[in-house]
Every structure is written in C-alpha cells, then in structure tokens.
Design an enzyme around this catalytic site. Structure first.
Site, mmCIF file in Angstrom:
data_model
loop_
_atom_site.group_PDB
_atom_site.id
_atom_site.type_symbol
_atom_site.label_atom_id
_atom_site.label_comp_id
_atom_site.label_asym_id
_atom_site.label_seq_id
_atom_site.Cartn_x
_atom_site.Cartn_y
_atom_site.Cartn_z
ATOM 1 C CD GLU A 24 -2.547 2.360 -3.302
ATOM 2 O OE1 GLU A 24 -1.764 2.631 -2.363
ATOM 3 O OE2 GLU A 24 -3.718 2.747 -3.324
ATOM 4 C CG ASP A 77 -1.768 1.118 1.468
ATOM 5 O OD1 ASP A 77 -2.869 1.080 0.907
ATOM 6 O OD2 ASP A 77 -1.395 2.068 2.191
#
Ligand code: GLC
Ligand code: MG
Length: 601
Positions: free
Chosen positions: A317, A247
């Site tokens: 990401e 993330d």
C-alpha cells in the site's frame, strides 16, 4: 449540457495522444496507421495463481457478527466464506485482526502475534484458515510494520529505557527555543492533528508518530526491529497465511538528520494539515524499498525452507506518484496497489475521473509505466476511501466492475462493492475515525472513513443480517432494506450477478492474457478490447456520460463484424445475447456492456 463534438478519426487519436506521452511520441514518429496500433499493449502470459486473482478485502468489525455483540468477528467471517466462493474470488485479505486499543480500527497494534479478543482467538483464526483452504481460498493478512500502538509492550519498555527496546522507536530530546522545549523539527502527522512528535515525561524525549499520537513509529534503522518484522511474518506463515498486504509502505524510514520539511504550497491546507508540507524527508525514501527487498527475501526463503512449491505474495500500500509506486515492483512487491482511480497522480487529492479520456489515460498510464513482465492491478475502493457507488455514482457501478474485472491482472475489491453499497452518513457524535475526530464538527466529513466501513448488508432482517443485535459498532446504512445481497441474488439482473458473470469471464484466456487496447470512442465511450490469437475478442464499452453515444469498433484491429452481448449493466435496457454490428453501436447514457465477437455461427 451541450454534447461534445464528434471527433474524426485522426482528431480522436490526437485527443487521446494529448493524454498519453508515449502516443505523443509515436504521433511524431510514425504514420497514421501505426498510430492506431500504438495503443495496443501486450500482456504477459500468467504463470502463477496470484497473477489473475481477485482479492477481496474484508473489514473484520463490519463483515459478520457471530455472537450478537454488534461487532464482526472471525467466526462470523468463517461462516460467510461461501459468499466469496459464490462470487468467484480466490483470495481474501483481512484488515487487521490483532490485539489493539482500536484507536485506528486495528491499525494500532498492541501485539502482532495474537488476535483481538472481540474478534476471537488464534484457534478461531486457525479454523478460518482451514475452512478457507478447504474452499480453495487463499488468506492474506494486513501487516502494519511502520508503527505499533502506544500500548504495545515494546513501547512501554522503550519508554522505561528497558533494553533491548530503548531504540525500537524514534526518540529525540527536541530543542529549546527561548527557554521553551520544542520538537526537533516541523514534521506533521498524517491525521492532520499537527506535530508528528509527542513528549514523554518518563523518557524525557519526544517520540515520532507519522499517524495518530497512539501509533508510534518504529525505528527501522535498528536491525532488531527488522528482525522482529521477519519473525512476525514467519509466525503467520506457520499458521498458513499466503502472504501480506503491507500497510503504509512509504513511511518506515525517515531522514535521520531530521531536517525541516518545505511547505507544499498546495492550496486549501492549514498549518496542522498533513499536506501543508512536502514530505521529502519522511515519505517515499529509497531505504523503504531496501526494507521491502529484505522482506521479499525473507518470504522467499520461507517458501524455500518449507519447500511446498507455494508462492507467498506481497501486496503493498502506497499513495504516491507513479514512479514511486512502480519502484515497489522492482523491489519485490507482487502487487503495488494501483490507486490512480482513487487519488491523483501525486497520490494526494481525489482522482479526477470526469471524462472518458481521464479513464483511458489512467489505464494506459499504469500499463505503460509498469516494468516488463509485471502484473497489473486495479483498485476502485477500500476502507480508506469513499465507496465506489458513491464516488462514481450508482449509474456507473457495473461499468466500473467491468473495468475492475476485465482489465488484465489482479482485481482488488472491498467488501460490499460487489452489491453497490454506498457511503453511510454519520453524525459528528457517531464519528469514530481518528482522521475525522482530529478535525471538528464543521469539517469532519471529507476526512472521515467511517462512511465506507459500516456493516455489510446481507439481507433485509435486523441490522441487515450482519448481527442479531440492533445496535452495531458503526450504524447500518438505512438503505439495507432494498440494497442487500439476498435481494440481488433473487432478482434476474443485479450488480452482484454482473460481478459474478465478469469474474467468471476472467478464466477465459482472452481476459487472462489477451492484448489490451483502451481508447475513447464515439462521443464519450471508454472502450477496451482484449484480443488473443485463436480466440473470440472481448470488447468492453462504458458510456461515461449522461447522453446517448454512438460508436464504431473499427478502431480495433481484427474485431469480427458481429458482436453479442455477454453482460450488460442493469439500467441500460440492453439484454444479454443482443447482437450488434461493429460499425454502429448505440449506447444510452451511462450504459456499459461486455461484447464478444461472433465469427463461427
Ligand atoms: C494505512 C491504512 C489506514 C491506516 C494507516 C495507518 O493507510 O490503510 O487505514 O489508518 O495506514 O496505519
Ligand atoms: Mg461479535
């Protein structure tokens, strides 16, 4: 609407070339014939399982509730793994399942090595993994290295000055201006609520939070923090996971000299909005790539130590510009998510995908910017963005799925998009997402990510079959009575059945590693051909506009004279098995088809 003019062959290439720098170059350098070939892109033959995988993202609190509390859970997910098998996906990605105060739906983690009690226990997790393995599914976890919850033990100890946690976070005393204490600089948090610094009386210092005030940025200049991140990965590898979706990859390291960031100059942003500033000191720093490289080495060392021959994978990401995104490939990401169908070339505003040219340009830009030998990937939706059916319109769902599954490389899909679920309207009172709650009643809607996070629509029973409870954490979309998986499985033609057919086609060698030639043909048709010596080519046509378009496949090399329909979108009126001659194919408004050459009949 006035239909666009038919574009003659040479003009068409020029029009395409305007959107494609490599083609522009070739336009200047070579003859007309070679120009057409300039759009053909080679695809490296895959050698590893993940290179042609379909990755299915599960939003744990909204997938399936097993105990009737109105919130999804691990046992619910385990009970529905057969859906993933039925659909044909190979890998599931679980969005965060760790203990969390749930300020940011679990992206605020208070313990990286346990399970959120409402979702279940570590034993439930082990059972999920074991069941997945039995079904031939791989499991990827969402790992959030950039920050912890403000309730994490590390932060509680850091605030109190307990070693070795004192320097686990980014602390600063701030500055005093005219007798008033202020944060050390103008940095803003990504959730549009102003300063990225928060004062803590106990520590007499500010801490940095690039996301909500309850998500505290870890200090990645501290080697102990890096060691913790590795230990966390090891913990989950030992429990059988096959990799991580990492993330917020652009955020771990900031400039330690803390300079003010310049104004972005972008229109429409107010002083507290994140994009009011240009994040040159807090985002996309080169140090983040070096950290990724450390994780890559750690992951590969793990594999070497256990010596099981498996490949453990890293998805990353990052909403950023194309060169920043591509760099993740070079530093060890197997798959840096391709968000250019969602966000613009800077990763900021919504992507412009109004015309067939826009679509082809996004495809070719990604393919041409990838480093040699890298694996492409395609993403149209996730838990942070509007649902595909809402963003692209319900008429285009099947066409988007043909792009997702039949372009080369990894297909990344978000639970519910396979049945065409739409965004759910939520009132201000119902809104839970911190990114929206930090705005106000008059402008929360474009910021809210709740609309794409509502319960999965399994069938037409109570709460869409998601829960026996009629009250659920986020409300069920009222269209569930007709829009649900059970219905789509029953009827002869549905988005779901088309997804199944497209995924099935991914095992065809042509789709695995045939060349890719994507062009705009006819008035408004996104067309791409996949070709491989010794195999029948596959051509996908998507009429991007609301007018009939007639096209010819002569622009593609080696396409046989006759083609048959393998898959067609549910509204096109075109039937599987229908035949076309390649010189004239008429596509109704928004029609999308997958064609295969026929030479041997
Ligand atoms: C990522 C997640 C998003 C989350 C943010 C902060 O962008 O996808 O949902 O809010 O990181 O962790
Ligand atoms: Mg539950």
């Amino acid at each position: 609407m006035i239909p666009p003019k038919k574009i003659p062959k040479a003009g068409r290439i020029e029009q395409y070339a305007m959107n494609n720098s490599r083609a522009v170059l070739l336009l200047l350098l070579v003859s007309g014939k070679a120009l057409i070939d300039a759009t053909v892109i080679n695809v490296t033959e895959p050698t590893e399982w993940w290179q042609t995988a379909t990755l299915y993202q599960i939003w744990p609190s909204s997938f399936k509730d097993s105990d009737g509390d109105g919130i999804g859970d691990l046992n619910g997910i385990t009970s529905k793994l057969n859906h993933l098998v039925d659909m044909g996906v190979e890998v599931l990605w679980l969005s965060p399942i760790y203990p969390s105060p749930m300020v940011d739906s679990g992206y605020d983690i208070s313990n990286f090595v346990d399970i959120y009690p409402t979702f279940g226990t570590l034993q439930d997790f082990d059972y999920l993994v074991a069941t997945a393995k039995k079904l031939g599914l791989k499991v990827i976890l969402d790992y959030v290295p950039n920050h912890t919850s403000d309730e994490h033990e590390w932060f509680i100890k850091s605030k109190a000055g307990i070693e070795p946690y004192t320097d686990y976070f980014v602390w600063n005393k701030g500055i005093v201006v005219n007798g008033t204490r202020k944060p050390p600089n103008n940095w803003l948090c990504a959730f549009n609520s102003g300063s990225a610094w928060e004062w803590v009386e106990e520590r007499e210092a500010y801490y940095l939070h690039q996301f909500s005030v309850h998500q505290v940025d870890l200090n990645f200049l501290n080697p102990r923090v890096i060691q913790e991140t590795k230990d966390i990965m090891t913990f989950w590898f030992d429990r059988g996971v096959d990799g991580f979706r990492i993330d917020s990859m652009p955020y771990p390291v900031e400039d330690p000299s803390l300079p003010d960031e310049p104004l972005s100059g972008l229109p429409g942003y107010s002083e507290t909005d994140y994009y009011y500033l240009d994040h040159i000191y807090t985002k996309d720093r080169i140090e983040n790539y070096h950290i990724l490289q450390t994780w890559r080495e750690h992951v590969d060392n793990y594999t070497a130590t256990v010596n099981d021959g498996a490949t453990r994978i890293i998805f990353t990401e990052a909403y950023a510009n194309i060169s920043s995104v591509m760099k993740y490939y070079n530093f060890g990401s197997n798959v840096p998510f391709n968000f250019f169908f969602i966000k613009d070339k800077n990763g900021i505003e919504s992507a412009t995908v109004n015309t067939a040219i826009d679509v082809v340009d996004i495809i070719n830009t990604w393919m041409e910017n990838m480093p040699d030998g890298a694996t492409a990937n395609w993403v149209f939706g996730n838990h942070d963005n509007s649902r595909v059916a809402t963003k692209y319109g319900s008429d285009r769902i099947d066409g988007i799925n043909f792009l997702l599954y039949l372009l080369p490389g990894v297909a990344v899909t978000y639970n519910g998009d396979e049945i065409g679920m739409t965004d759910t309207y939520l009132t201000w009172e119902e809104t839970q997402d911190p990114q929206a709650c930090s705005t106000d009643e008059t402008r929360y809607q474009p910021y809210s990510r709740d609309p794409e996070r509502t319960p999965y629509q399994w069938d037409n029973t109570t709460s869409a079959g998601f829960s026996t409870n009629s009250i659920t954490k986020l409300p069920v979309n009222q269209n569930y009575l007709t829009l649900n998986l059970a219905t789509e499985k029953e009827v002869d033609v549905s988005h779901y059945k088309n997804v199944q057919a497209a995924i099935k086609l991914r095992s065809n060698e042509v789709i695995r590693h045939g060349t890719l030639d994507a062009q705009v043909i006819g008035e408004s048709v996104v067309a791409f051909a996949r070709e491989l010596d010794g195999h029948e080519p596959v051509v996908v046509l998507i009429n991007w506009d609301n007018i009939t378009s007639t096209c010819s496949l002569e622009v593609f090399e080696n396409i046989p004279d006759n083609m048959k329909v393998l898959i067609s979108d549910i509204n096109s009126g075109i039937t599987v098995g229908d035949r076309y001659t390649k010189t004239r194919i008429e596509l109704p408004a928004y029609a999308a088809v997958v064609l295969q050459g026929i030479t041997d009949e």
